[in-house]
Every structure is written in structure tokens, then in C-alpha cells.
Design a protein around this motif. Structure first.
Motif, mmCIF file in Angstrom:
data_model
loop_
_atom_site.group_PDB
_atom_site.id
_atom_site.type_symbol
_atom_site.label_atom_id
_atom_site.label_comp_id
_atom_site.label_asym_id
_atom_site.label_seq_id
_atom_site.Cartn_x
_atom_site.Cartn_y
_atom_site.Cartn_z
ATOM 1 N N LYS A 164 -1.059 1.583 18.228
ATOM 2 C CA LYS A 164 -1.558 2.121 16.729
ATOM 3 C C LYS A 164 -2.822 2.761 17.099
ATOM 4 O O LYS A 164 -3.136 3.736 16.434
ATOM 5 C CB LYS A 164 -1.740 0.892 16.057
ATOM 6 C CG LYS A 164 -2.522 0.969 14.547
ATOM 7 C CD LYS A 164 -3.095 -0.270 13.999
ATOM 8 C CE LYS A 164 -3.483 0.216 12.690
ATOM 9 N NZ LYS A 164 -4.161 -0.971 11.985
ATOM 10 N N THR A 165 -3.849 2.308 17.790
ATOM 11 C CA THR A 165 -5.178 3.137 18.251
ATOM 12 C C THR A 165 -4.777 4.496 18.558
ATOM 13 O O THR A 165 -5.363 5.456 18.202
ATOM 14 C CB THR A 165 -5.949 2.239 19.055
ATOM 15 O OG1 THR A 165 -6.098 1.001 18.707
ATOM 16 C CG2 THR A 165 -7.321 2.887 19.527
ATOM 17 N N GLU A 166 -4.063 4.377 19.743
ATOM 18 C CA GLU A 166 -3.672 5.677 20.363
ATOM 19 C C GLU A 166 -3.185 6.803 19.283
ATOM 20 O O GLU A 166 -3.626 7.992 19.216
ATOM 21 C CB GLU A 166 -2.792 5.732 21.441
ATOM 22 C CG GLU A 166 -2.069 6.763 22.310
ATOM 23 C CD GLU A 166 -3.352 7.415 23.101
ATOM 24 O OE1 GLU A 166 -3.240 8.868 23.234
ATOM 25 O OE2 GLU A 166 -4.037 7.003 23.304
ATOM 26 N N LEU A 167 -1.967 6.366 18.373
ATOM 27 C CA LEU A 167 -1.365 7.271 17.541
ATOM 28 C C LEU A 167 -2.404 7.528 16.467
ATOM 29 O O LEU A 167 -2.520 8.877 16.132
ATOM 30 C CB LEU A 167 -0.360 6.539 16.905
ATOM 31 C CG LEU A 167 1.087 6.252 17.698
ATOM 32 C CD1 LEU A 167 1.856 5.750 17.360
ATOM 33 C CD2 LEU A 167 1.613 7.760 18.239
ATOM 34 N N GLU A 168 -3.183 6.706 16.057
ATOM 35 C CA GLU A 168 -4.193 7.151 14.989
ATOM 36 C C GLU A 168 -5.399 7.894 15.452
ATOM 37 O O GLU A 168 -5.740 9.009 14.652
ATOM 38 C CB GLU A 168 -5.035 5.816 14.503
ATOM 39 C CG GLU A 168 -4.001 5.125 13.516
ATOM 40 C CD GLU A 168 -4.867 3.628 13.084
ATOM 41 O OE1 GLU A 168 -5.966 3.163 13.825
ATOM 42 O OE2 GLU A 168 -4.291 2.974 12.081
ATOM 43 N N GLU A 169 -5.902 8.006 16.666
ATOM 44 C CA GLU A 169 -6.814 8.715 16.992
ATOM 45 C C GLU A 169 -6.530 10.032 17.341
ATOM 46 O O GLU A 169 -7.065 11.106 17.351
ATOM 47 C CB GLU A 169 -7.608 8.156 18.427
ATOM 48 C CG GLU A 169 -8.366 6.912 18.030
ATOM 49 C CD GLU A 169 -9.431 7.320 17.265
ATOM 50 O OE1 GLU A 169 -10.518 7.846 17.822
ATOM 51 O OE2 GLU A 169 -9.647 6.709 16.206
#
Length: 141
Positions: A39-44
Motif C-alpha cells: 500500500k505504501t509503495e503504490l501510494e508513494e
């Protein structure tokens, strides 16, 4: 490192995370950890990719349509992640939703690399490609 190399590096990381996610079982620490990391990777990635790759492309006639399409797919990915977060991790529905996310992430990344990158290569100068890659990498890391 130009913008294409920078994005491809992160795409590879996203593929590995989403591939690992659908191999997990039940409401486990591993599933939670992979989900949080993905989630963090995709959002950033989406935030900075839109800022340093798609914003310049939306201004170009050649790439405007593809850029808008890709940004719309970022929103679809966000919505699937929200659905996953609202679904009990131990339920069979969770894995069904995770597989939808897996499919969409792979489709999106493949489309970017095989279609958008080619058009963007024509629309952006070599200097732009390098500058955008530097800005993207600085923001991500």
C-alpha cells in the motif's frame, strides 16, 4: 538514471510485493506486513509518478490520453486497496479481492512500460528524462 529506469525499478518492487501478497494465507503477520508495504509503495509511487512523469505528459498531445488513462488506473488501484482494507483478512473474499489487485497492478505496469514509455520517449527530451528521473528518485528515496 532517467525517468524510465527509475520507474521500472519501483515497478519491479511492486510486482514482487503483489506476487507475494497473493501467496499469503489467513489473517497473518506476513499478510499484514506485505499489505502495508505494498500500500505504501503504490501510494508513494503513484503520487510521485503523477507529479514527475504524468504531469509533463498531460501537456503533450501525443501522450495526453495515455497519461489520463494511467492516472485513472491509479485511482482504481487505490479503490481496490480500500476494499481490501475493509475486508476481513481471514475471509475467502479477501483473497479474491487481492487477486483482482494483483491483476490490475500487473496490467497497469505492463501497459505503462510497453505503451506509455514508448510514447513518452518521443514526447520528452533526453534532458527532461534525466531531470524527471532525478526528481522522482529524490522524492521516493
Amino acid at each position: 538514471m532517467n525517468i524510465f529506469e527509475a520507474l521500472r525499478n519501483d515497478h519491479d518492487k511492486q510486482r514482487k510485493l503483489v506476487d507475494a501478497l497473493i501467496q499469503t494465507k489467513g489473517d497473518t503477520k506476513k499478510r499484514h506486513s506485505l499489505m502495508d508495504e505494498l500500500k505504501t509503495e503504490l501510494e508513494e509511487h503513484a503520487k510521485f509518478e503523477e507529479r514527475y512523469f504524468y504531469n509533463p505528459l498531460i501537456c503533450e498531445d501525443l501522450t495526453q490520453e495515455k497519461a489520463r488513462h494511467s492516472v485513472a488506473e491509479h485511482h482504481e488501484i487505490d479503490e481496490l486497496i480500500e476494499q481490501l482494507e475493509d475486508t476481513e483478512m481471514s475471509s475467502s473474499t479477501w483473497l479474491v479481492e487481492a487477486k483482482k489487485l494483483h491483476h490490475l497492478v500487473h496490467h497497469h505496469l505492463d501497459e505503462e512500460e510497453h505503451e506509455v514509455f514508448q510514447l513518452a520517449g518521443k514526447a520528452l527530451s533526453e534532458g527532461q528524462k534525466e531531470r524527471l528521473g532525478d526528481k522522482y528518485n529524490d522524492a521516493m528515496h
